[in-house]
Design a protein around this motif. Structure first.
Motif, PDB file in Angstrom:
ATOM      1  N   ARG A  96     135.303  14.626 -49.454  1.00 26.26           N
ATOM      2  CA  ARG A  96     136.685  14.764 -48.975  1.00 26.26           C
ATOM      3  C   ARG A  96     136.962  16.193 -48.537  1.00 26.26           C
ATOM      4  O   ARG A  96     137.564  16.430 -47.476  1.00 26.26           O
ATOM      5  CB  ARG A  96     137.663  14.362 -50.090  1.00 26.26           C
ATOM      6  N   PHE A 115     135.242  16.851 -45.220  1.00 25.30           N
ATOM      7  CA  PHE A 115     136.000  16.266 -44.107  1.00 25.30           C
ATOM      8  C   PHE A 115     137.215  17.118 -43.765  1.00 25.30           C
ATOM      9  O   PHE A 115     137.469  17.431 -42.594  1.00 25.30           O
ATOM     10  CB  PHE A 115     136.436  14.846 -44.475  1.00 25.30           C
ATOM     11  N   GLN A 160     134.107   8.258 -47.894  1.00 28.36           N
ATOM     12  CA  GLN A 160     134.618   9.112 -46.831  1.00 28.36           C
ATOM     13  C   GLN A 160     133.848   8.772 -45.564  1.00 28.36           C
ATOM     14  O   GLN A 160     132.780   9.315 -45.297  1.00 28.36           O
ATOM     15  CB  GLN A 160     134.446  10.590 -47.182  1.00 28.36           C
ATOM     16  N   CYS A 202     129.335  16.096 -41.373  1.00 29.60           N
ATOM     17  CA  CYS A 202     130.645  15.636 -40.904  1.00 29.60           C
ATOM     18  C   CYS A 202     130.877  16.163 -39.504  1.00 29.60           C
ATOM     19  O   CYS A 202     130.742  17.368 -39.242  1.00 29.60           O
ATOM     20  CB  CYS A 202     131.764  16.116 -41.827  1.00 29.60           C
TER      21      CYS A 202
END
Length: 376
Positions: A62, A65, A101, A359
């Motif tokens: 998280r 991200f 995620q 990411c």
């Protein structure tokens, strides 16, 4: 109380190298990142293109991200969209989606019992023998390696190219090094740590061009293939990882997902850095389909297109211009996806473990061309 400011340290250039980009930053508190500290990181990224945040082993998916999204606040979609799910895509075998995620992918090598909600899974590091036309002999495989595929992280169909990619090293194999061979007739080689990620500056790639080629690059656009990672799945790469060999093995339109012409990307060869104003020769060489010239004509002979792009880009991946990052567990590398090319590198034994998180988010913004227009 004195507030400690982040220090941006340019990367040291090893003997024999002359790359001029990259920086590292220590003591970043990602969970409590102030606006001032983020501004320092943001500026470092656009000035140095590759920024290593050291000692981030506790960064959650998280947090990764949210850090990546902070560079592009309206971006929420994984950079390749649903391309990853297509079984024929060359990207499909290499990544697993983090269950908690979805914008974060898990990549690496080896067998794992559990990680971030995934259970009893195996990761396989991309190996050049699955993608290159000519391969290193089996008996030399663990001593020698290649650039797997020079690329930018982008769907190049429908979605806009991401601005930033983040890569977090969770588990890194230690000790062994390999000799990277270009195997393109030049004799070029590079000593690299096992499982490095290689970066080159697309700004340097542009600067190395002759004045005539710089003009060509500023005035031309690249048309990318529809569904490029599925389209290229039957073809094979050059030995230097810089584009494909032309043998007519790309998938025909009849074997691709439905093509919507308005989603085909036609982007400038040169992308402008919005902070420094420098021009980058920013082309994904494996995905090119045609070149649109300044006079309105189109070069659509795929062999000619690939040869021209390779001629323009090859000087920029010379061994002395490559930054091969020596990963340490906890490194979070942020790179400007609109200003560098990068490549997976390395040949692993099945028992060697490498675990990373990636990411990358498709941008709502088009790329900035040399004419200061946005191209979507």
């Amino acid at each position: 109380m004195t507030v400690k400011t982040l220090q941006v340290l340019p990367l040291a250039t090893p003997e024999g190298s002359s790359f001029d980009f990259g920086a590292e930053i220590h003591d970043v508190d990602v969970e409590n990142l102030s606006d001032a500290d983020f501004a320092t990181i943001h500026d470092a990224l656009y000035q140095h293109q590759v920024v290593v945040l050291k000692n981030q082993p506790g960064m959650s998916p998280r947090q990764q991200f949210l850090l990546t999204q902070r560079f592009d606040p309206t971006a929420v979609t994984y950079g390749h969209g649903k391309t990853l799910d297509a079984k024929k895509s060359v990207l499909h075998p290499d990544l697993k989606t983090c269950p908690n995620q979805s914008q974060v992918q898990i990549i690496g090598n080896g067998k794992y019992d559990e990680y971030e909600g995934l259970k009893d899974f195996t990761l396989k590091h991309p190996h050049h023998k699955t993608f290159h036309k000519e391969v290193i002999p089996e008996e030399e495989d663990l001593d020698f390696t290649r650039f797997y595929r020079w690329h930018i992280d982008a769907a190049l169909y429908d979605l806009n190219p991401p601005k930033v990619t983040s890569l977090l090293a969770v588990k890194v194999p230690a000790g062994r090094r390999q000799t990277l061979r270009y195997d393109d007739g030049t004799g070029d080689e590079l000593d690299v740590p096992l499982g490095t990620t290689a970066f080159v500056s697309s700004y340097k790639m542009y600067d190395l061009l002759s004045e005539a080629d710089q003009k060509l690059a500023r005035e031309s656009k690249i048309e990318y293939a529809a569904h490029p990672y599925i389209w290229m799945s039957g073809a094979k790469s050059r030995s230097d990882g810089l584009g494909m060999v032309s043998e007519g093995l790309e998938l025909p339109a009849s074997e691709l997902p439905r093509i919507e012409k308005e989603k085909i990307k036609i982007l400038p060869m040169c992308w402008k850095n919005p902070v420094t104003g420098r021009l980058a020769l920013q082309i994904h060489p494996s995905a090119v389909r045609a070149i649109h010239r300044a006079d309105g004509s189109v070069m659509d002979d795929l062999t000619e297109v690939r040869e021209l792009v390779h001629r323009l880009q090859r000087p920029g991946i010379a061994p002395n211009l490559v930054y091969a990052h020596d990963w340490q567990e906890g490194d979070c590398v942020l790179f400007h996806n609109r200003g560098v090319l990068h490549s997976v590198v390395g040949a692993f034994a099945p028992t060697e473990q490498r675990l990373f998180r990636q990411c990358v988010l498709a941008s709502h913004d088009g790329v900035l061309g040399p004419d200061d227009n946005l191209y979507e």
